[in-house]
Write an enzyme that holds these catalytic residues in place. Structure first.
Site, PDB file in Angstrom:
ATOM      1  N   GLY A  46       0.833  -1.200   0.000  1.00 35.54           N
ATOM      2  CA  GLY A  46       0.000   0.000   0.000  1.00 35.54           C
ATOM      3  C   GLY A  46       0.863   1.244   0.000  1.00 35.54           C
ATOM      4  O   GLY A  46       1.986   1.219   0.508  1.00 35.54           O
ATOM      5  N   GLN A  51       2.608   9.956   1.501  1.00 29.64           N
ATOM      6  CA  GLN A  51       3.881   9.243   1.621  1.00 29.64           C
ATOM      7  C   GLN A  51       4.858   9.559   0.493  1.00 29.64           C
ATOM      8  O   GLN A  51       6.041   9.227   0.582  1.00 29.64           O
ATOM      9  CB  GLN A  51       3.646   7.729   1.657  1.00 29.64           C
ATOM     10  CG  GLN A  51       2.932   7.251   2.907  1.00 29.64           C
ATOM     11  CD  GLN A  51       2.761   5.753   2.895  1.00 29.64           C
ATOM     12  OE1 GLN A  51       1.860   5.230   2.261  1.00 29.64           O
ATOM     13  NE2 GLN A  51       3.648   5.047   3.581  1.00 29.64           N
ATOM     14  N   CYS A  99       5.096  -0.310   7.367  1.00 23.59           N
ATOM     15  CA  CYS A  99       4.750   0.926   6.650  1.00 23.59           C
ATOM     16  C   CYS A  99       5.998   1.419   5.925  1.00 23.59           C
ATOM     17  O   CYS A  99       7.073   1.455   6.519  1.00 23.59           O
ATOM     18  CB  CYS A  99       4.262   1.963   7.655  1.00 23.59           C
ATOM     19  SG  CYS A  99       3.828   3.541   6.910  1.00 23.59           S
ATOM     20  N   LEU A 100       5.845   1.802   4.661  1.00 19.36           N
ATOM     21  CA  LEU A 100       7.000   2.285   3.900  1.00 19.36           C
ATOM     22  C   LEU A 100       7.569   3.576   4.502  1.00 19.36           C
ATOM     23  O   LEU A 100       8.730   3.893   4.272  1.00 19.36           O
ATOM     24  CB  LEU A 100       6.619   2.510   2.428  1.00 19.36           C
ATOM     25  CG  LEU A 100       6.308   1.236   1.622  1.00 19.36           C
ATOM     26  CD1 LEU A 100       5.839   1.599   0.221  1.00 19.36           C
ATOM     27  CD2 LEU A 100       7.518   0.302   1.556  1.00 19.36           C
ATOM     28  N   HIS A 141      -5.314   1.035   6.848  1.00 20.69           N
ATOM     29  CA  HIS A 141      -3.966   1.587   7.073  1.00 20.69           C
ATOM     30  C   HIS A 141      -3.724   2.772   6.128  1.00 20.69           C
ATOM     31  O   HIS A 141      -3.281   3.847   6.559  1.00 20.69           O
ATOM     32  CB  HIS A 141      -2.921   0.481   6.859  1.00 20.69           C
ATOM     33  CG  HIS A 141      -1.497   0.951   6.957  1.00 20.69           C
ATOM     34  ND1 HIS A 141      -0.641   0.539   7.953  1.00 20.69           N
ATOM     35  CD2 HIS A 141      -0.777   1.799   6.181  1.00 20.69           C
ATOM     36  CE1 HIS A 141       0.545   1.120   7.784  1.00 20.69           C
ATOM     37  NE2 HIS A 141       0.488   1.889   6.711  1.00 20.69           N
ATOM     38  N   GLU A 142      -4.024   2.572   4.839  1.00 19.21           N
ATOM     39  CA  GLU A 142      -3.772   3.644   3.859  1.00 19.21           C
ATOM     40  C   GLU A 142      -4.711   4.829   4.080  1.00 19.21           C
ATOM     41  O   GLU A 142      -4.304   5.980   3.938  1.00 19.21           O
ATOM     42  CB  GLU A 142      -3.907   3.118   2.426  1.00 19.21           C
ATOM     43  CG  GLU A 142      -2.901   2.035   2.055  1.00 19.21           C
ATOM     44  CD  GLU A 142      -1.471   2.370   2.437  1.00 19.21           C
ATOM     45  OE1 GLU A 142      -1.073   3.553   2.320  1.00 19.21           O
ATOM     46  OE2 GLU A 142      -0.743   1.467   2.877  1.00 19.21           O
ATOM     47  N   HIS A 145      -3.403   7.233   6.501  1.00 18.26           N
ATOM     48  CA  HIS A 145      -2.385   8.159   5.971  1.00 18.26           C
ATOM     49  C   HIS A 145      -3.024   9.443   5.423  1.00 18.26           C
ATOM     50  O   HIS A 145      -2.426  10.513   5.486  1.00 18.26           O
ATOM     51  CB  HIS A 145      -1.589   7.501   4.842  1.00 18.26           C
ATOM     52  CG  HIS A 145      -0.452   6.644   5.316  1.00 18.26           C
ATOM     53  ND1 HIS A 145       0.574   7.133   6.083  1.00 18.26           N
ATOM     54  CD2 HIS A 145      -0.178   5.328   5.118  1.00 18.26           C
ATOM     55  CE1 HIS A 145       1.440   6.159   6.344  1.00 18.26           C
ATOM     56  NE2 HIS A 145       1.004   5.044   5.777  1.00 18.26           N
TER      57      HIS A 145
HETATM   58 ZN    ZN Z   1       1.867   3.219   5.915  1.00 22.70          ZN
END
Ligand code: ZN
Length: 176
Positions: A46, A51, A99-100, A141-142, A145
């Protein structure tokens, strides 16, 4: 397509609220393609606008799919625009999330098991779905963000404290 620079903790943009995508323009199509490339190139499941430094309500997810041999494989990337989540189930489940923007940090996060989503796809069509399991998890999760929320905000104080040295290491590596 181009790989975009990932924003990591504690870049202030990760804490801002993203704004709705007004229309599916060529610029949005290009952004979505670049986000797909960035996510796949980083082995993510994701990736949300903030991000990669875009405060827009858009994210990419990859669901897991059951392959013929019985193993789970990653499905094709999907573009989710202007999502609204509603009707979370009372039943909650704990799952490990990475998470990236928080490289190397994996924490147990408790979230509703099932949730409803309404979103626009890249063709500009509105889609409604009941989400369950991994798909629900990645979407929640996304979606966080887009509201400036990270996994570390959804864990208890003790877990947050345990994560602190790792967070400091990320900060040092990417922001000093
Ligand atoms: Zn994330």
């Amino acid at each position: 397509m181009a790989k975009l620079a990932l924003r990591r903790y504690d870049d202030p943009i990760l804490r801002k609220k993203a704004v709705s995508v007004e229309a599916i323009t060529p610029a949005i199509e290009r952004l979505a393609a670049d986000m797909v490339e960035t996510m796949v190139g980083s082995n993510g499941v994701g990736l949300a606008g903030p991000q990669i430094g875009q405060l827009l309500r858009i994210f990419i997810i990859r669901d897991e799919m059951l392959a013929e041999d019985g193993n789970y494989v990653m499905g094709p990337p999907e573009v989710i625009i202007n999502p609204t989540l509603s009707s979370p189930s009372e039943e909650k489940v704990s799952m490990v999330e990475g998470c990236l923007s928080l490289p190397g940090l994996y924490v147990d996060v408790i979230r509703p098991k099932v949730i409803h989503v309404r979103y626009m796809n890249l063709k500009g069509e509105w889609v409604e779905e009941m989400l369950d399991g991994f798909r629900a998890r990645v979407t929640m999760h996304e979606n966080d963000h887009l509201n400036g929320v990270l996994t570390i905000d959804r864990i208890d104080k003790r877990e947050r404290k345990k994560a602190e040295p790792h967070l400091l290491a990320i900060k040092k590596k990417y922001h000093s």
